[in-house]
Design a protein around this motif. Sequence first.
Motif, short mmCIF file in Angstrom:
data_model
loop_
_atom_site.label_atom_id
_atom_site.label_comp_id
_atom_site.label_asym_id
_atom_site.label_seq_id
_atom_site.Cartn_x
_atom_site.Cartn_y
_atom_site.Cartn_z
N UNK A 8 -0.59 9.45 -9.31
CA UNK A 8 0.61 9.28 -8.22
C UNK A 8 0.28 9.47 -6.90
N UNK A 9 0.99 8.92 -6.12
CA UNK A 9 0.61 8.60 -4.55
C UNK A 9 0.48 10.21 -3.79
N UNK A 10 1.26 11.32 -4.48
CA UNK A 10 1.00 12.53 -3.62
C UNK A 10 -0.32 12.83 -3.94
N UNK A 11 -0.73 12.59 -4.77
CA UNK A 11 -2.18 12.86 -5.43
C UNK A 11 -3.45 12.29 -4.46
N UNK A 12 -2.99 10.86 -4.29
CA UNK A 12 -3.91 10.17 -3.41
C UNK A 12 -3.85 10.57 -2.06
N UNK A 72 -7.48 -9.03 1.35
CA UNK A 72 -7.32 -8.37 0.37
C UNK A 72 -7.15 -6.91 0.47
N UNK A 73 -6.26 -6.09 0.13
CA UNK A 73 -5.82 -4.84 0.62
C UNK A 73 -6.24 -3.81 -0.67
N UNK A 74 -6.66 -2.64 -0.06
CA UNK A 74 -6.93 -1.60 -1.25
C UNK A 74 -5.85 -1.53 -2.20
N UNK A 75 -6.08 -0.89 -3.60
CA UNK A 75 -4.92 -0.66 -4.48
C UNK A 75 -3.91 0.37 -4.09
N UNK A 76 -4.45 1.27 -3.25
CA UNK A 76 -3.82 2.67 -2.87
C UNK A 76 -3.08 2.73 -1.70
N UNK A 77 -3.14 1.65 -0.75
CA UNK A 77 -2.35 1.56 0.31
C UNK A 77 -1.57 0.26 0.38
N UNK A 78 -0.43 0.32 1.23
CA UNK A 78 0.29 -0.73 1.42
C UNK A 78 -0.34 -1.74 2.34
N UNK A 79 -0.25 -3.00 2.20
CA UNK A 79 -1.18 -4.00 3.04
C UNK A 79 -0.21 -4.12 4.56
N UNK A 80 0.90 -3.36 4.80
CA UNK A 80 1.29 -3.75 5.96
C UNK A 80 0.59 -3.29 7.34
N UNK A 81 -0.66 -2.31 6.89
CA UNK A 81 -1.59 -2.15 8.01
C UNK A 81 -2.14 -3.43 8.57
N UNK A 82 -2.14 -4.53 7.81
CA UNK A 82 -2.80 -5.80 8.32
C UNK A 82 -1.79 -6.44 9.41
N UNK A 83 -0.42 -6.24 9.28
CA UNK A 83 0.59 -6.80 9.88
C UNK A 83 1.45 -5.57 10.43
N UNK A 84 0.89 -4.48 11.31
CA UNK A 84 1.66 -3.34 11.59
C UNK A 84 2.88 -3.66 12.50
N UNK A 85 2.54 -4.37 13.52
CA UNK A 85 3.67 -4.80 14.52
C UNK A 85 3.24 -5.61 15.53
N UNK A 86 4.07 -6.36 15.92
CA UNK A 86 3.78 -7.33 17.25
C UNK A 86 2.92 -6.87 18.23
N UNK A 87 1.48 -7.30 18.25
CA UNK A 87 0.62 -6.79 19.39
C UNK A 87 -0.14 -5.83 19.19
N UNK A 128 2.58 6.90 9.52
CA UNK A 128 3.62 6.69 8.29
C UNK A 128 3.02 5.77 7.41
N UNK A 129 2.03 4.96 7.90
CA UNK A 129 1.36 4.00 6.89
C UNK A 129 0.30 4.90 6.12
N UNK A 130 -0.31 5.85 6.41
CA UNK A 130 -1.28 6.72 5.82
C UNK A 130 -0.47 7.52 4.84
N UNK A 131 0.87 7.92 5.16
CA UNK A 131 1.44 8.62 4.05
C UNK A 131 2.26 7.75 2.93
N UNK A 132 2.04 6.59 3.17
CA UNK A 132 2.89 5.75 2.33
C UNK A 132 1.87 5.04 1.20
N UNK A 133 1.36 6.12 0.58
CA UNK A 133 0.33 5.50 -0.59
C UNK A 133 1.16 5.27 -1.66
N UNK A 134 0.25 4.51 -2.51
CA UNK A 134 0.64 3.75 -3.74
C UNK A 134 -0.07 4.40 -5.09
#
Lengths: 135, 356
Positions: B205-209, B71-86, B246-252
């Motif tokens: 808005x994401x910019x505010x987050x 379960x991910x936060x509402x304001x961040x995208x969940x791909x941090x859980x599956x960032x990249x192979x390895x 990149x993930x940090x700047x990809x707020x929701x």
Amino acid sequence: MSKNAGTDGMDLLNTWREWFIQNERAWSEELTGMMKQNAVAQTIGKEINAALYGQEMLTQGMAASLAMFNMPTRDDILALGERLGRLEDSVARQEASLVRLQNSALAGSHAPQRTRKADAISAEHGGTADPNAAQ
Amino acid sequence: MPPSSKTHPGDNGASVGVMDSHRGRLAALEEEMVRETAVTPKELIYARGTLRLYHYLPQTPDVFRIPILLVMSLVSKPYIFDLTPGQSLVEYLVRAGFDVYLVDWGVPRLEHRGLGVDDYVADLIPDCIAKIQAQSGVMDVNILGYCLGGIFATLYAALNPTGPLSSLLLIATPINSLGMEMQRKLLTTDGLDPDLIVDKLGNVPPAMIEAAFQMLRPLQKASGQFVLINKMDDPAFIKATLRISRWGADALPFPGRAFLQLAHDFIMENRIVTGDFEIRGKKVDLREISVPVLHIVAQHDHVVPSAASGDLVRLVGSGDKEEWVIKGGHVSLIAGVAAVTKTWPRLVSWLAPRSI
């Protein structure tokens, strides 16, 4: 000579950046400490409130001008985004339905058994349950 | 006269060329990163509104009996859980033989401004669990919540003490708002008006987050840029760093009502700790949680400082409960190099005996 001068310049910049990186945490803490003061926090909050009114006025002011030139307003763009979002949701529902159909057709024949034991972890990953192991 | 670009126009041209070359390499790296993000094989098994429930395809001959829901936060995208192979927690769990599900809350639109914490905790999470039960044929489920997702998971666990939850794994989860000084100051000094934000904008808005996160460590972004410039000759390092920034700047966007509930009831009034936080009229009592609980926190977390997260394990009623303090920050805890080599093996060792 000019090449050396350029390299020296780069080195100096590198050194300055390293110095900044080393000290960033402490400086950031100083700044946040300042922002946590009641007066500063209150001012920041009030600035944000004012910016919200400012943005609203700007949006309303721009709307008439944009309409005059037959150009989309911010609200038009947002409405388009909302419609695209609803389309995406609809496509996702279809995709999920198809996946469920496919899975029920296979009737779990491809699913692995749920028989894995905890000792498989220590055998394969060399993991440890000791919370201090990685300290 | 000291050397400068003004006195050596030729050098200026050369440095512009170098910068162009750096920009080109960064753009190529960015493309590579996008291709390499969130690539662990998965299937979409449920969609409702913007919510997507994914099932990661097992990669071992057998799996642990109890599935795990991330379960991910509402304001961040969940791909941090599956960032990249390895560098992917999901990949690590799947390869260790866990049956992994992930709930992606999606990007809320204006029509979702009425979604509140109670909708997530009392409706959407139970709905996802029902779908997992139907798919897996197993009634029990483990939950892993990160940051705000951890709050939702904790509230769900407290509201459903006799429910299907088998164990609760939390990462960097704030629970005591007295420890979130900056957010409290902004909201309690008669300055920022959260109701005005929602009234004017619907959702935050994401910019505010992103700006709010940056306020917690104002010079970190500049420092990160300087680190990148100084390490331009190390593409592997650049990619690893850019992935996280990149993930940090990809707020929701933050759904308006949920934001207001958390601003008033959690941040300003600290109601989770006092036991007065209500979900659909029912007070949440963390002492009701009796399943095994593990809370992993970061030693240098500037987003969720230990003063905000440290009380969670003390407050839950479970007999089997632990807190691990790991060196690192809020994000490196879940996707850093040390996470891969140290934290995840320990996490898996904790989870495995509680998944059979």
